[in-house]
Every structure is written in C-alpha cells, then in structure tokens.
Design an enzyme around this catalytic site. Structure first.
Site, PDB file in Angstrom:
ATOM      1  N   ASP A 262      39.958  47.235   5.518  1.00 38.37           N
ATOM      2  CA  ASP A 262      39.074  47.864   6.387  1.00 38.37           C
ATOM      3  C   ASP A 262      39.652  48.305   7.748  1.00 38.37           C
ATOM      4  O   ASP A 262      39.771  47.464   8.313  1.00 38.37           O
ATOM      5  CB  ASP A 262      37.822  47.188   6.532  1.00 38.37           C
ATOM      6  CG  ASP A 262      36.713  47.748   7.414  1.00 38.37           C
ATOM      7  OD1 ASP A 262      36.942  48.899   7.536  1.00 38.37           O
ATOM      8  OD2 ASP A 262      35.849  47.257   7.887  1.00 38.37           O
ATOM      9  N   LYS A 269      39.359  50.626  13.800  1.00 41.24           N
ATOM     10  CA  LYS A 269      39.171  49.285  14.335  1.00 41.24           C
ATOM     11  C   LYS A 269      40.255  49.353  15.498  1.00 41.24           C
ATOM     12  O   LYS A 269      41.590  49.852  15.328  1.00 41.24           O
ATOM     13  CB  LYS A 269      39.162  48.353  13.439  1.00 41.24           C
ATOM     14  CG  LYS A 269      38.291  48.001  12.518  1.00 41.24           C
ATOM     15  CD  LYS A 269      38.333  46.707  11.743  1.00 41.24           C
ATOM     16  CE  LYS A 269      37.119  46.574  10.832  1.00 41.24           C
ATOM     17  NZ  LYS A 269      36.153  46.290  11.587  1.00 41.24           N
ATOM     18  N   ASP A 280      38.252  41.794   3.212  1.00 38.17           N
ATOM     19  CA  ASP A 280      37.056  42.344   3.273  1.00 38.17           C
ATOM     20  C   ASP A 280      36.656  42.882   2.045  1.00 38.17           C
ATOM     21  O   ASP A 280      35.662  43.299   1.807  1.00 38.17           O
ATOM     22  CB  ASP A 280      37.221  43.620   4.012  1.00 38.17           C
ATOM     23  CG  ASP A 280      36.023  44.038   4.858  1.00 38.17           C
ATOM     24  OD1 ASP A 280      34.814  43.067   5.041  1.00 38.17           O
ATOM     25  OD2 ASP A 280      35.703  45.267   5.034  1.00 38.17           O
ATOM     26  N   ASP A 339      33.209  52.733  10.309  1.00 31.46           N
ATOM     27  CA  ASP A 339      33.337  51.101  10.191  1.00 31.46           C
ATOM     28  C   ASP A 339      32.232  50.211   9.671  1.00 31.46           C
ATOM     29  O   ASP A 339      32.674  49.242   9.020  1.00 31.46           O
ATOM     30  CB  ASP A 339      33.763  50.735  11.422  1.00 31.46           C
ATOM     31  CG  ASP A 339      34.594  49.221  11.315  1.00 31.46           C
ATOM     32  OD1 ASP A 339      34.732  49.018  10.382  1.00 31.46           O
ATOM     33  OD2 ASP A 339      34.830  48.674  12.498  1.00 31.46           O
ATOM     34  N   ARG A 343      28.187  48.425   3.686  1.00 29.60           N
ATOM     35  CA  ARG A 343      26.710  48.870   3.367  1.00 29.60           C
ATOM     36  C   ARG A 343      26.650  50.320   2.613  1.00 29.60           C
ATOM     37  O   ARG A 343      25.631  50.468   1.721  1.00 29.60           O
ATOM     38  CB  ARG A 343      25.734  49.046   4.708  1.00 29.60           C
ATOM     39  CG  ARG A 343      26.259  50.012   5.420  1.00 29.60           C
ATOM     40  CD  ARG A 343      25.710  49.588   6.796  1.00 29.60           C
ATOM     41  NE  ARG A 343      26.170  48.845   7.634  1.00 29.60           N
ATOM     42  CZ  ARG A 343      25.907  48.130   8.785  1.00 29.60           C
ATOM     43  NH1 ARG A 343      24.847  48.867   9.642  1.00 29.60           N
ATOM     44  NH2 ARG A 343      26.223  47.368   9.602  1.00 29.60           N
TER      45      ARG A 343
HETATM   46  N1  BES Z   1      34.491  44.299   7.657  1.00 26.35           N
HETATM   47  C1  BES Z   1      33.636  44.214   8.767  1.00 26.35           C
HETATM   48  C2  BES Z   1      32.962  43.254   9.182  1.00 26.35           C
HETATM   49  C3  BES Z   1      33.517  41.979   9.602  1.00 26.35           C
HETATM   50  C4  BES Z   1      34.063  41.951  11.035  1.00 26.35           C
HETATM   51  C5  BES Z   1      33.973  40.909   8.934  1.00 26.35           C
HETATM   52  C6  BES Z   1      34.680  40.945  11.494  1.00 26.35           C
HETATM   53  C7  BES Z   1      34.831  39.751   9.329  1.00 26.35           C
HETATM   54  C8  BES Z   1      34.890  39.812  10.622  1.00 26.35           C
HETATM   55  C9  BES Z   1      32.529  45.566   8.851  1.00 26.35           C
HETATM   56  O1  BES Z   1      32.771  46.571   7.648  1.00 26.35           O
HETATM   57  C10 BES Z   1      32.440  46.213   9.994  1.00 26.35           C
HETATM   58  O2  BES Z   1      33.359  46.524  10.587  1.00 26.35           O
HETATM   59  N2  BES Z   1      31.153  46.108  10.454  1.00 26.35           N
HETATM   60  C11 BES Z   1      30.947  46.623  11.902  1.00 26.35           C
HETATM   61  C12 BES Z   1      29.589  47.206  11.816  1.00 26.35           C
HETATM   62  C13 BES Z   1      29.304  48.112  13.008  1.00 26.35           C
HETATM   63  C14 BES Z   1      30.036  49.386  12.955  1.00 26.35           C
HETATM   64  C15 BES Z   1      27.805  48.306  12.901  1.00 26.35           C
HETATM   65  C16 BES Z   1      30.939  45.294  12.829  1.00 26.35           C
HETATM   66  O3  BES Z   1      30.471  44.423  12.451  1.00 26.35           O
HETATM   67  O4  BES Z   1      31.418  45.727  14.053  1.00 26.35           O
HETATM   68 ZN    ZN Z   2      34.008  45.847   6.201  1.00 25.48          ZN
HETATM   69 ZN    ZN Z   3      34.069  48.049   8.652  1.00 26.88          ZN
END
Ligand code: BES
Ligand code: ZN
Ligand code: ZN
Length: 498
Positions: A262, A269, A280, A339, A343
């Site tokens: 990811d 990111k 991920d 990101d 979902r």
């Molecule tokens: N894979 C990440 C979530 C994640 C972050 C898992 C850190 C483990 C450690 C997910 O896809 C993500 O990036 N989520 C975002 C959502 C946001 C953009 C609403 C997040 O958590 O920042």
């Molecule tokens: Zn993710």
């Molecule tokens: Zn993500």
C-alpha cells in the site's frame, strides 16, 4: 518442532522445569531420575532465591555434570491459567540457545492436561523464524528440528497427545499467516498469493480454491477491487476458499483485505516506514492461515472465505482522488483519498460473500492508522451489526489470549460516510476524528441482506481492524518480530466451538 508425550522418568537432552513463584526446592515429582548433582545445583539456586519463577523468566543450568536444565517461571500459582502456561512454553523457545541443544524434556508437577497442552502450544507457536531470504553462514551448522518430549502420568498420554496434535495444526495456520505477511512485496503480489492458495489446496480433498482474475473481476463489475489494483502492473484478483463445500447448511464466511503493498496510490504515503505496508495483506493472511488451521486438523464443518488481493500503486493507470466508482453491489463510491483503499476492495468482497448465504461474515483488515491510535498494538478493533455476535468474538479472543476490543458502529458515522454530493458513499470521513469508526461504518454499507433481499435484514457481520495487531506487537509473547498471525487461533476457537 516435534512434540511427543510419554510417561516415564528418563530425560532426553535438556530438562525443562516449569515452576511456580515461591518454589524453594524441587518437588518429588520433579526429582525422579534426576542426577544428584543436577538436583543439588537446582535446589541451591531455588534455596538462594536466585530464580524467582516470575512469569516469562528462565534460568539455564549448563556445565553441570548431571546434565542441562532450564528453569522456567509460571508466576504465582493462583494466577497460573492456561495463558500463563502458554506464555511460559513460548519463553522457553525464545530463550533457548544453541548450548541447550535441540532435544528437550519438559516435566511438570501436577499440571492439568490443558495446562501441559497450552505449554506445548506456546512452544510450537514461538518456534518460528523467517530466514528464507538469508544466505546460510558457512561456518554455522544448521540446527535440526527441536524435539520436545513431555512427560506425563500414565493415562494422560492419549488425551494430551490429541490436544497437542490440534495445537500443532493450528500453529501451522498461524505460521502460514506469518510467512505470507513477512514475504517481501516483490514476491508476495496478488497473483502470487492466489497461486500459493491454489497449490496449497491440492493437498486436501475437501478444499476448493477459485481465483477470479482481473478480466473476470472487471466483467463481474467488481469496481472497488479493480479501481485499487488497476494502477499496478501486478493485477488484482479475488481468491475464494471453500472447505467441505458439500456439507449442507449455512457456514461461516471470512473476508480478508489483501493489499500486498500500500503506497497510498496517488494520495501517496510519506516515505518513512513505507516498507511496513507489505503487511497490508494481513487480513488475507489471517483468512488463509485459518483455512490451513481448520483443514490440517481435519475439521469437518463447512467454512468459506474470500480474499481481496490488490497492490495500491500510483501510476498513469491508477485511480484518482475525485473518481467515482461503481462496486459489485451497484452502490457508487466517491474516492476522496486513494489511500483509503482497503474499504474499496472489501466493498466487493463483502457483497460477494452474500452469494454463499453465510451464517455470518467476519472481515479482517489492516484498515486504519486510527485504530492503532485508539488501541495501540494491544487489541484489535471489533465492530458488529449484532451485539451478541460481537460478544461471541470478543470471548473467543479472550479464550486464546488474542484481545479484540468492542468499538461502536454509530448511525452518525454511517451518515458521515453516505453524504457524498455525487455518489452513494464516500471513502473518507468529513474530518480526521474517529477514523476507525467511520471506516467500519463505510463497510457496513456493503454488508448484504439474506439473498440480497431489498429491505431485508443484514447478515450478522463483524469487522476486525488488525492494523495494530498484525505486526509490530512487541508485547505478543508468541512472536519474536514481524507478522504476528493474529486471530487464526481466535477464528479456530470460534468456528470449532460452535
Ligand atoms: N493500510 C492503511 C492503514 C494502516 C496504517 C495500517 C498504518 C497499519 C498502519 C490504510 O490503507 C490507510 O492508509 N488508511 C488511511 C485511511 C485514511 C486515508 C482515511 C489511514 O489510516 O491513514
Ligand atoms: Zn491499506
Ligand atoms: Zn491505504
């Protein structure tokens, strides 16, 4: 690791002695067949109070003419439940050095079969390393498999053997999940996962694996899976696992987020620690590991699973913030942040699950950083549309010492995720607060009703956010480092205990 059980007093290799706090000399049950010099050395250590037998502590006795021993603490006798025995077993393996050798004999005094089983379980779980990518050091001789013998009373042998057989099968599922998670993302991409599942299924007559490839996903209208994966040269796919599919009736359905890497996509990111995003796909690994645990222990019930595999990359073919996509359910999503991709793939996985008329659906996902903010690495976030079901999962987690903490699925969060001006849903909350809850509320929009009936009641569903527990969980005694394989044991417990 090989674990065998037998009555009798002979000691092979290093003697492992689990002891309670306050033990100041060996008990009769410990002493049989023990060389007098080893016995007196251990008694000296205990009398002097040099080994306090605190939980997760060990002391090695080496260089004694009567043999080698490792004392291991069980903590206070009154608190010594199966979780303590499991932790003590894991501690032995964590602290075992080359000098102890690979042959171990564990001898208990008056422990129940369950307690001895849990000790063996801890040893089995902790006996894991991920070294396929390291060259073997020429000077270093490879140690063989650890061979553990547990001595028990006459009459306990067969029950203890069968408990340990189950623990070994479940541990193989945990280790499979950990292997999948630890594999670097250049080797663990969507089709590599699918190929591995395909190959794995060949060893079981009662397992079927079906792969929905990219072209088929596009044709079927899996707009979430396609949108996330289309920016990568490694195309997305969906993997469906069916165990004992000929059995009649409804069955559990597990759904896993499988983002093999990811980057965030166009909503890129930051660079620091981005390598961790290889984990991920932890949700899909939990699902695959659980199928291995069930299949290898000969579980005869029906269980189904779906993993949604994609690599989230920025490229000229990638989806953009602002895109509106149409998912398998027919519902549209305004993609405000690429990101928030987990979902999107899950929206198709959850909807697809309805085709199996499942008893219930549980999804596993390393879904949000917000869940890690809320619960740290200590507990998985747990949401459900059914309070009793949520409690059952929470209790299954407690039974195996894998905490899953109840979190709220509030109407206000659902409203927040469905108020897009141009689509049915949006993949980003309105503000930055409650991000783990808004993500869960988003997923709920894609949980099918029975037979997809309009206005019908939703199938019981739970969402488990394992972002903090699938890796980096330093307090997890069953794990040295890397992927934890969390919740394979929870699911095994939930599914096999009705
Ligand atoms: N894979 C990440 C979530 C994640 C972050 C898992 C850190 C483990 C450690 C997910 O896809 C993500 O990036 N989520 C975002 C959502 C946001 C953009 C609403 C997040 O958590 O920042
Ligand atoms: Zn993710
Ligand atoms: Zn993500």
């Amino acid at each position: 690791m090989k674990v065998s059980v037998s009555p009798g007093h002979n000691i092979n290799g290093t003697l492992i002695l689990p002891l309670f706090e306050g033990t100041d000399s060996l008990l009769a049950a410990h002493e049989e067949g023990l060389h007098t010099s080893l016995k007196s050395q251990i008694n000296r250590v205990l009398q002097d109070g040099d080994f306090k037998a605190k939980l997760k502590s060990t002391m090695s006795i080496l260089g004694c003419e009567g043999g080698k021993a490792m004392l291991v603490g069980l903590g206070k006798e009154a608190d010594a439940d199966i979780h303590a025995y499991r932790k003590a077993g894991a501690t032995v393996i964590a602290n075992r050095k080359k000098a102890h050798g690979t042959e171990l004999t564990a001898r208990f005094s008056d422990a129940s079969i369950e307690a001895m089983g849990a000790f063996a379980e801890g040893m089995l779980l902790r006996d894991y390393s991920f070294d396929h990518y390291k060259q073997q050091d020429e000077d270093e001789e490879k140690e063989g498999e650890i061979d553990v013998r547990i001595t028990c009373d006459e009459g306990q042998e067969s029950d203890l053997t069968s408990i340990i057989h189950i623990h070994a099968g479940v541990a193989s599922g945990v280790h499979l999940s950990r292997d999948l998670g630890n594999r670097p993302p250049n080797d663990m991409y969507p089709e590599a996962f699918a190929d591995q599942a395909w190959e794995w299924a060949k060893q079981y007559d009662n397992v079927k694996v079906t792969i929905i490839n990219y072209a088929q996903a596009v044709k079927a209208g899996m707009g979430g899976l396609v949108a996330v994966g289309m920016g990568s040269a490694r195309k997305p796919c969906m993997v469906i696992f069916e165990l004992n599919k000929d059995k009649k009736g409804r069955a559990p359905m597990l759904v896993g987020k499988g983002i093999t890497f990811d980057t965030g996509g166009i909503s890129l990111k930051p660079g620091a620690n981005m390598d961790e995003m290889k984990y991920d796909m932890g949700g899909s690994a939990t699902v695959f590991g659980t199928m291995q645990a069930l299949a290898s222990t000969g579980f005869t019930g029906k269980v189904n699973a779906i993993t949604c595999m994609a690599e989230n990359m920025p490229s000229s073919n990638a989806q953009r913030p602002g895109d509106v996509i149409k998912t398998l359910s027919g519902k549209t999503i305004e993609v405000l942040n690429t990101d928030a991709e987990g979902r999107l793939v899950l929206s198709d996985g959850l909807w697809k699950a309805g085709e199996f008329d499942p008893e219930y659906i549980i999804d596993f996902a390393t879904l949000t950083g917000a869940c890690v903010v809320a619960l740290g690495h200590e507990a998985t976030g747990l949401w459900s549309n059914d309070d009793d079901f949520r409690t059952r999962i929470h209790e299954a987690g407690n039974a195996v010492d894998e905490l899953a903490w109840p979190m709220p699925l509030l109407p206000a969060f659902e409203k927040e995720m469905t108020n897009s001006k141009i689509a049915d849903t949006r993949n980003l909350g309105a503000g930055r607060y409650g991000g783990a809850n808004t993500a869960a509320a988003f997923l709920k929009q894609f949980v099918p009703t029975r037979n997809y009936e309009k206005d019908g009641e939703q199938i019981p569903w739970a969402h488990m956010d394992i972002a903090g527990t699938y890796w980096g969980a330093k307090t997890n005694s069953m794990v040295g480092h890397g992927a934890t394989g969390i919740h394979v044991r929870t699911m095994y417990h939930l599914i096999t205990n009705g």
